[in-house]
Design an enzyme around this catalytic site. Structure first.
Site, short mmCIF file in Angstrom:
data_model
loop_
_atom_site.label_atom_id
_atom_site.label_comp_id
_atom_site.label_asym_id
_atom_site.label_seq_id
_atom_site.Cartn_x
_atom_site.Cartn_y
_atom_site.Cartn_z
N HIS A 1 121.42 -36.21 53.86
CA HIS A 1 120.11 -35.70 54.22
C HIS A 1 119.03 -36.53 53.51
CE1 HIS A 1 121.55 -32.21 56.34
NE2 HIS A 1 122.30 -31.86 55.32
N CYS B 1 125.25 -34.86 58.82
CA CYS B 1 125.91 -33.69 58.26
C CYS B 1 126.72 -32.97 59.34
CB CYS B 1 124.90 -32.78 57.58
SG CYS B 1 125.67 -31.59 56.44
#
Length: 491
Positions: A431, A331
């Protein structure tokens, strides 16, 4: 709907642990259980099937309760993003950025309404709600705007348990002081006290427990021993409590502890590998030559990238790469591995841009749109065809500026992940990627092969099955050490 609530004398007293364990315990007894935390301040978030954000701890508690996470279980999520501001997420959607002072003025009534509406929805589907408080219920300067502790307990007439961490010392003073600062109607809701994290022989506490029960007229439900049962935590302070180095570890992985580190629950599955040591490294420390380095997510990517550069860690990472080291960015970490991050509208903070590590051919623009969604894809690397599940939470779009020398990590979506041809630089927006057992082991075997170590079996279960065992062990701990009859009597 019947209700139980866990409040703590301090932060990290064990509220999340107790709430999850109670959810599993009552689920095993046949109750239809839901967790609930009215307001959570955390950077560890989860994305529901509907694309809403909620605290990761409440998602774990939902799994403990045998149900699917939903935003009503955590209707308000505050995500700190520096400069004394937080992003406000109500019922899963970002609605603004605020300071603590402005939050009370601008969001308090809206937040309390969201809490009541969420509880109404949950009460229509569940028999029992197990609530978690936040911090301490006796913060005098905050009680008038507290949406998480005794306001919720009074609204639900919840059988409330006060939990105290005895490992840090001062447990009896913490309990008595907390009770003294509660209003009489709040104190009347406290049906039991749990002493948590005790090291030693319980009989040493007997005289103190007798005194405490006589003084407070509230039963001590039991003493939970200090346990190595590991459960995902809510904030980065808990990184200080991570287990020590494992004697059988063969791989060393460094996670860079960014100033605004987010979603470090991504690395719980790595911590659960017996042959892997995971260490969180401060920016001022020496990187050395670990088997792999992970740059995690961040709530303020531009500011953390600037900190990475100013601290000298960026230079250490680039030198480590030149020596053949493996770096993985997730991310915000993916964005930092690129060439440039632009935030010209100052959505994250005052900085408008930051030069990246220039290890991936990416340019990222921070946008108004926040992407929150679950994903199911097939991998291309480190092995083709492996099923991978996870979720995205990011407020930025990354564009490839060159495809030569780089490959897409996943079959379906080139924007989701990228890896260089030598498999030394990895980056993805996913994630929870290490929750996928076969993918995780295959990636770890890539590291092991570089060390000349034998590969480990890859046909293993996903991390969710390991988490199920952990949750059962937590419930077993309660059954062994607590007398919950005073709580059952209230129900």
């Amino acid at each position: 709907m019947k209700a139980i609530m866990a409040v703590g004398t301090t932060s990290h007293a064990g509220k999340s642990f107790l709430t999850a364990a109670l959810c599993r315990l009552f689920n095993r007894k046949g109750w239809q259980v839901t967790p609930f935390k009215g307001q959570n301040m955390a950077l560890n978030a989860y994305v529901t099937a509907g694309g809403g954000e909620m605290g990761h701890a409440q998602a774990v508690q939902a799994w403990a309760a045998g149900t699917i996470p939903r935003v009503e279980m955590n209707p308000i999520l505050l995500k700190p993003q520096g400069n004394m501001t937080s992003q406000v997420i109500i019922k899963g959607k970002a609605v603004g950025v605020t300071t603590a002072v402005d939050y009370y003025q601008n969001y308090f009534e809206q937040g309390w309404q969201a809490i009541k509406e969420s509880l109404a929805k949950l009460s229509a589907e569940f028999d029992l709600v197990v609530c978690e408080g936040a911090g301490s219920p006796a913060e005098i300067n905050l009680k008038h705007r507290d949406l998480t502790n005794m306001r919720v307990a009074k609204y639900l007439d919840a059988a409330t348990i006060l939990v105290v961490d005895i490992d840090r010392g001062g447990a009896f003073a913490h309990v008595v002081g907390t009770l003294e600062l509660l209003e009489p109607e709040e104190r009347a809701l406290i049906k039991g006290i749990v002493i948590n994290k005790f090291r030693g022989q319980k009989s040493l506490l007997d005289s103190g427990i007798t005194w405490l029960e006589d003084y407070t007229k509230i039963p001590v439900l039991g003493v939970l021993p200090y346990s190595d049962i590991f459960l995902s935590a809510e904030d980065s302070l808990s990184l200080l409590d991570r287990p020590a180095q494992k004697p059988k570890a063969e791989l060393n992985i460094i996670v860079i502890r960014l100033p605004h580190i987010a979603n470090f629950t991504d690395f719980d599955p790595l911590c659960g590998e017996a042959t892997v040591n995971v260490r969180y490294l401060e920016l001022q420390e020496s990187l050395g030559d670990p088997d792999g380095v992970i740059i995690p997510g961040s709530k303020t990517t531009v500011a953390d990238l600037i900190a990475l550069n100013q601290s000298g860690m960026a230079n250490q990472l680039q030198a480590y790469h030149q020596r053949g080291g493996i770096i993985f960015g997730i991310c915000g970490g993916l964005q930092m591995l690129g060439r440039l991050i632009l935030d010209t509208d100052h959505r994250e903070g005052p900085e408008s841009e930051a030069a990246g590590l220039n290890l991936l051919p990416l340019k990222t623009v921070i946008t108004a749109e926040k992407i929150t969604r679950q994903r199911q894809v097939l991998s291309n690397y480190p092995q083709g065809g492996l099923p991978v599940m996870g979720y995205e939470i990011h407020q930025g779009i990354s564009q490839w500026e060159s495809e030569s020398g780089y490959q897409k990590m996943f079959e379906e979506d080139a924007s989701l992940g990228i890896v260089n041809d030598s498999l030394s630089i990895w980056g993805c927006y996913l994630h929870g990627i290490f929750d996928n057992g076969s993918w995780r082991r295959t990636w770890l075997n890539h590291l092991r092969q570089r060390r000349g170590l034998l590969s480990l079996p890859t046909g293993i279960a996903n991390y969710c099955e390991q988490r199920e065992i952990t949750l059962d062990n937590m419930a077993n701990l309660l059954e062994e050490h607590l007398n919950l009859q005073p709580i059952f009597a209230h129900l």
